[in-house]
Design a protein around this motif. Sequence first.
Motif, PDB file in Angstrom:
ATOM      1  N   ALA A  24       0.831  -1.200   0.000  1.00 12.52           N
ATOM      2  CA  ALA A  24       0.000   0.000   0.000  1.00 12.52           C
ATOM      3  C   ALA A  24       0.867   1.251   0.000  1.00 12.52           C
ATOM      4  CB  ALA A  24      -0.935  -0.001   1.211  1.00 12.52           C
ATOM      5  N   LYS A  25       1.953   1.218   0.748  1.00 10.09           N
ATOM      6  CA  LYS A  25       2.861   2.367   0.791  1.00 10.09           C
ATOM      7  C   LYS A  25       3.522   2.559  -0.572  1.00 10.09           C
ATOM      8  CE  LYS A  25       6.783   4.327   3.270  1.00 10.09           C
ATOM      9  NZ  LYS A  25       7.732   4.132   4.361  1.00 10.09           N
ATOM     10  N   ASP A  26       3.956   1.466  -1.173  1.00  6.17           N
ATOM     11  CA  ASP A  26       4.565   1.553  -2.507  1.00  6.17           C
ATOM     12  C   ASP A  26       3.576   2.098  -3.525  1.00  6.17           C
ATOM     13  OD1 ASP A  26       6.929   0.547  -1.482  1.00  6.17           O
ATOM     14  OD2 ASP A  26       6.542  -1.507  -2.149  1.00  6.17           O
ATOM     15  N   LYS A  30       4.004   5.621  -5.577  1.00  6.65           N
ATOM     16  CA  LYS A  30       3.919   5.614  -7.038  1.00  6.65           C
ATOM     17  C   LYS A  30       2.844   6.600  -7.520  1.00  6.65           C
ATOM     18  CE  LYS A  30       3.092   2.572 -10.954  1.00  6.65           C
ATOM     19  NZ  LYS A  30       2.759   1.210 -11.377  1.00  6.65           N
ATOM     20  N   ALA A  31       1.696   6.620  -6.847  1.00  8.58           N
ATOM     21  CA  ALA A  31       0.610   7.532  -7.224  1.00  8.58           C
ATOM     22  C   ALA A  31       1.037   8.983  -7.057  1.00  8.58           C
ATOM     23  CB  ALA A  31      -0.638   7.240  -6.392  1.00  8.58           C
ATOM     24  N   VAL A  32       1.704   9.310  -5.963  1.00  7.66           N
ATOM     25  CA  VAL A  32       2.149  10.689  -5.722  1.00  7.66           C
ATOM     26  C   VAL A  32       3.175  11.099  -6.774  1.00  7.66           C
ATOM     27  CG1 VAL A  32       3.390  12.196  -4.112  1.00  7.66           C
ATOM     28  CG2 VAL A  32       1.613  10.668  -3.257  1.00  7.66           C
ATOM     29  N   LYS A  33       4.105  10.208  -7.086  1.00  6.49           N
ATOM     30  CA  LYS A  33       5.119  10.535  -8.094  1.00  6.49           C
ATOM     31  C   LYS A  33       4.486  10.720  -9.466  1.00  6.49           C
ATOM     32  CE  LYS A  33       8.756   7.974  -8.138  1.00  6.49           C
ATOM     33  NZ  LYS A  33       9.621   6.807  -8.088  1.00  6.49           N
ATOM     34  N   PRO A  49       2.157   6.738   7.976  1.00  8.18           N
ATOM     35  CA  PRO A  49       1.502   5.488   8.377  1.00  8.18           C
ATOM     36  C   PRO A  49       0.364   5.718   9.367  1.00  8.18           C
ATOM     37  CG  PRO A  49       3.472   5.801   9.676  1.00  8.18           C
ATOM     38  CD  PRO A  49       3.393   6.965   8.714  1.00  8.18           C
ATOM     39  N   GLY A  50      -0.263   4.650   9.758  1.00  8.23           N
ATOM     40  CA  GLY A  50      -1.302   4.702  10.781  1.00  8.23           C
ATOM     41  C   GLY A  50      -2.699   4.738  10.195  1.00  8.23           C
ATOM     42  N   ARG A  51      -3.687   4.572  11.071  1.00  8.39           N
ATOM     43  CA  ARG A  51      -5.082   4.523  10.625  1.00  8.39           C
ATOM     44  C   ARG A  51      -5.551   5.819   9.995  1.00  8.39           C
ATOM     45  NH1 ARG A  51      -8.607   2.308  15.457  1.00  8.39           N
ATOM     46  NH2 ARG A  51      -7.740   4.195  16.310  1.00  8.39           N
ATOM     47  N   ALA A  52      -4.980   6.935  10.409  1.00  3.92           N
ATOM     48  CA  ALA A  52      -5.375   8.231   9.843  1.00  3.92           C
ATOM     49  C   ALA A  52      -4.310   8.760   8.886  1.00  3.92           C
ATOM     50  CB  ALA A  52      -5.615   9.236  10.963  1.00  3.92           C
ATOM     51  N   GLY A  53      -3.346   7.925   8.524  1.00  4.25           N
ATOM     52  CA  GLY A  53      -2.257   8.355   7.656  1.00  4.25           C
ATOM     53  C   GLY A  53      -2.670   8.462   6.202  1.00  4.25           C
ATOM     54  N   ASN A  54      -1.829   9.094   5.426  1.00  4.11           N
ATOM     55  CA  ASN A  54      -2.116   9.332   4.017  1.00  4.11           C
ATOM     56  C   ASN A  54      -2.193   8.064   3.193  1.00  4.11           C
ATOM     57  OD1 ASN A  54      -2.227  12.107   4.417  1.00  4.11           O
ATOM     58  ND2 ASN A  54      -0.049  12.361   4.028  1.00  4.11           N
ATOM     59  N   VAL A  55      -1.393   7.049   3.542  1.00  2.00           N
ATOM     60  CA  VAL A  55      -1.422   5.783   2.794  1.00  2.00           C
ATOM     61  C   VAL A  55      -2.804   5.151   2.905  1.00  2.00           C
ATOM     62  CG1 VAL A  55      -0.463   3.455   2.643  1.00  2.00           C
ATOM     63  CG2 VAL A  55       1.052   5.395   3.037  1.00  2.00           C
ATOM     64  N   ILE A  56      -3.341   5.118   4.099  1.00  2.00           N
ATOM     65  CA  ILE A  56      -4.665   4.524   4.317  1.00  2.00           C
ATOM     66  C   ILE A  56      -5.751   5.387   3.692  1.00  2.00           C
ATOM     67  CG2 ILE A  56      -6.342   3.836   6.084  1.00  2.00           C
ATOM     68  CD1 ILE A  56      -3.886   1.949   5.708  1.00  2.00           C
ATOM     69  N   THR A  67      -6.837  14.905  -1.068  1.00  2.00           N
ATOM     70  CA  THR A  67      -5.791  15.916  -1.107  1.00  2.00           C
ATOM     71  C   THR A  67      -4.787  15.614  -0.005  1.00  2.00           C
ATOM     72  OG1 THR A  67      -7.336  17.552  -1.957  1.00  2.00           O
ATOM     73  CG2 THR A  67      -5.306  18.381  -0.985  1.00  2.00           C
ATOM     74  N   VAL A  68      -3.522  15.540  -0.414  1.00  2.00           N
ATOM     75  CA  VAL A  68      -2.424  15.256   0.503  1.00  2.00           C
ATOM     76  C   VAL A  68      -1.406  16.380   0.322  1.00  2.00           C
ATOM     77  CG1 VAL A  68      -0.626  13.608   1.110  1.00  2.00           C
ATOM     78  CG2 VAL A  68      -2.807  12.780   0.254  1.00  2.00           C
ATOM     79  N   GLY A  69      -1.342  17.270   1.290  1.00  2.87           N
ATOM     80  CA  GLY A  69      -0.471  18.428   1.137  1.00  2.87           C
ATOM     81  C   GLY A  69      -0.959  19.278  -0.019  1.00  2.87           C
ATOM     82  N   ASP A  70      -0.087  19.549  -0.980  1.00  4.21           N
ATOM     83  CA  ASP A  70      -0.465  20.325  -2.158  1.00  4.21           C
ATOM     84  C   ASP A  70      -0.760  19.422  -3.358  1.00  4.21           C
ATOM     85  OD1 ASP A  70       2.101  19.452  -2.642  1.00  4.21           O
ATOM     86  OD2 ASP A  70       2.808  21.346  -3.457  1.00  4.21           O
ATOM     87  N   CYS A  71      -1.019  18.166  -3.095  1.00  3.28           N
ATOM     88  CA  CYS A  71      -1.215  17.158  -4.137  1.00  3.28           C
ATOM     89  C   CYS A  71      -2.626  16.572  -4.043  1.00  3.28           C
ATOM     90  CB  CYS A  71      -0.177  16.058  -3.936  1.00  3.28           C
ATOM     91  SG  CYS A  71      -0.281  14.689  -5.080  1.00  3.28           S
ATOM     92  N   THR A  72      -3.318  16.505  -5.161  1.00  5.50           N
ATOM     93  CA  THR A  72      -4.640  15.873  -5.208  1.00  5.50           C
ATOM     94  C   THR A  72      -4.518  14.584  -6.001  1.00  5.50           C
ATOM     95  OG1 THR A  72      -5.759  17.998  -5.094  1.00  5.50           O
ATOM     96  CG2 THR A  72      -7.039  16.140  -5.923  1.00  5.50           C
ATOM     97  N   LEU A  73      -4.874  13.480  -5.356  1.00  3.31           N
ATOM     98  CA  LEU A  73      -4.753  12.157  -5.965  1.00  3.31           C
ATOM     99  C   LEU A  73      -6.109  11.619  -6.382  1.00  3.31           C
ATOM    100  CD1 LEU A  73      -2.308  10.580  -3.365  1.00  3.31           C
ATOM    101  CD2 LEU A  73      -1.726  11.441  -5.641  1.00  3.31           C
ATOM    102  N   GLN A  74      -6.156  11.007  -7.543  1.00  4.52           N
ATOM    103  CA  GLN A  74      -7.364  10.350  -8.026  1.00  4.52           C
ATOM    104  C   GLN A  74      -7.462   8.978  -7.361  1.00  4.52           C
ATOM    105  OE1 GLN A  74      -9.570  11.748 -10.244  1.00  4.52           O
ATOM    106  NE2 GLN A  74      -8.303  13.558 -10.037  1.00  4.52           N
ATOM    107  N   CYS A  75      -8.612   8.655  -6.809  1.00  2.00           N
ATOM    108  CA  CYS A  75      -8.822   7.354  -6.169  1.00  2.00           C
ATOM    109  C   CYS A  75      -9.212   6.326  -7.208  1.00  2.00           C
ATOM    110  CB  CYS A  75      -9.913   7.461  -5.114  1.00  2.00           C
ATOM    111  SG  CYS A  75      -9.419   8.475  -3.719  1.00  2.00           S
ATOM    112  N   LYS A  76      -8.608   5.163  -7.118  1.00  3.30           N
ATOM    113  CA  LYS A  76      -8.927   4.079  -8.025  1.00  3.30           C
ATOM    114  C   LYS A  76      -9.484   2.878  -7.281  1.00  3.30           C
ATOM    115  CE  LYS A  76      -5.697   5.653 -11.400  1.00  3.30           C
ATOM    116  NZ  LYS A  76      -4.487   5.518 -12.111  1.00  3.30           N
ATOM    117  N   ASP A  77      -9.696   3.036  -5.986  1.00  2.00           N
ATOM    118  CA  ASP A  77     -10.228   1.973  -5.162  1.00  2.00           C
ATOM    119  C   ASP A  77     -11.733   1.861  -5.395  1.00  2.00           C
ATOM    120  OD1 ASP A  77     -11.385   0.937  -2.391  1.00  2.00           O
ATOM    121  OD2 ASP A  77      -9.287   0.342  -2.525  1.00  2.00           O
ATOM    122  N   ALA A  78     -12.260   0.667  -5.308  1.00  6.23           N
ATOM    123  CA  ALA A  78     -13.684   0.434  -5.547  1.00  6.23           C
ATOM    124  C   ALA A  78     -14.570   1.218  -4.575  1.00  6.23           C
ATOM    125  CB  ALA A  78     -14.006  -1.047  -5.457  1.00  6.23           C
ATOM    126  N   SER A  79     -14.069   1.473  -3.361  1.00  4.73           N
ATOM    127  CA  SER A  79     -14.890   2.180  -2.390  1.00  4.73           C
ATOM    128  C   SER A  79     -15.175   3.615  -2.791  1.00  4.73           C
ATOM    129  CB  SER A  79     -14.210   2.148  -1.007  1.00  4.73           C
ATOM    130  OG  SER A  79     -13.007   2.882  -1.046  1.00  4.73           O
TER     131      SER A  79
END
Length: 84
Positions: A24-26, A30-33, A49-56, A67-79
């Motif tokens: 999950a961290k990898d 990769k998504a952030v890069k 890390p952690g339950r409230a961390g950015n990876v989770i 949104t993580v810092g100044d970065c907005t990531l597209q979610c690809k998870d089914a949820s």
Amino acid sequence: MSKVLLSFATIYALTFSFSSYAGAKDDFIKAVKTQCGKSDAEAAALATPGRAGNVIKLKTCSSATITVGDCTLQCKDASSSIGG
């Protein structure tokens, strides 16, 4: 004998939990890069890390983006597409 089995079960559980987090961290790094153009070091710094961390947050996102810092990531998870 039961102590040996318990030891093996504990080692297996710890190995499985760490390896699933590493994947999950990898994926997060990769998504952030890819999506934000961050360097390896910048992406790793955002991979908290952690339950409230950015990876989770990315792994279990409940909307189309996070949104993580100044970065907005597209979610690809089914949820991220539940109910829609």
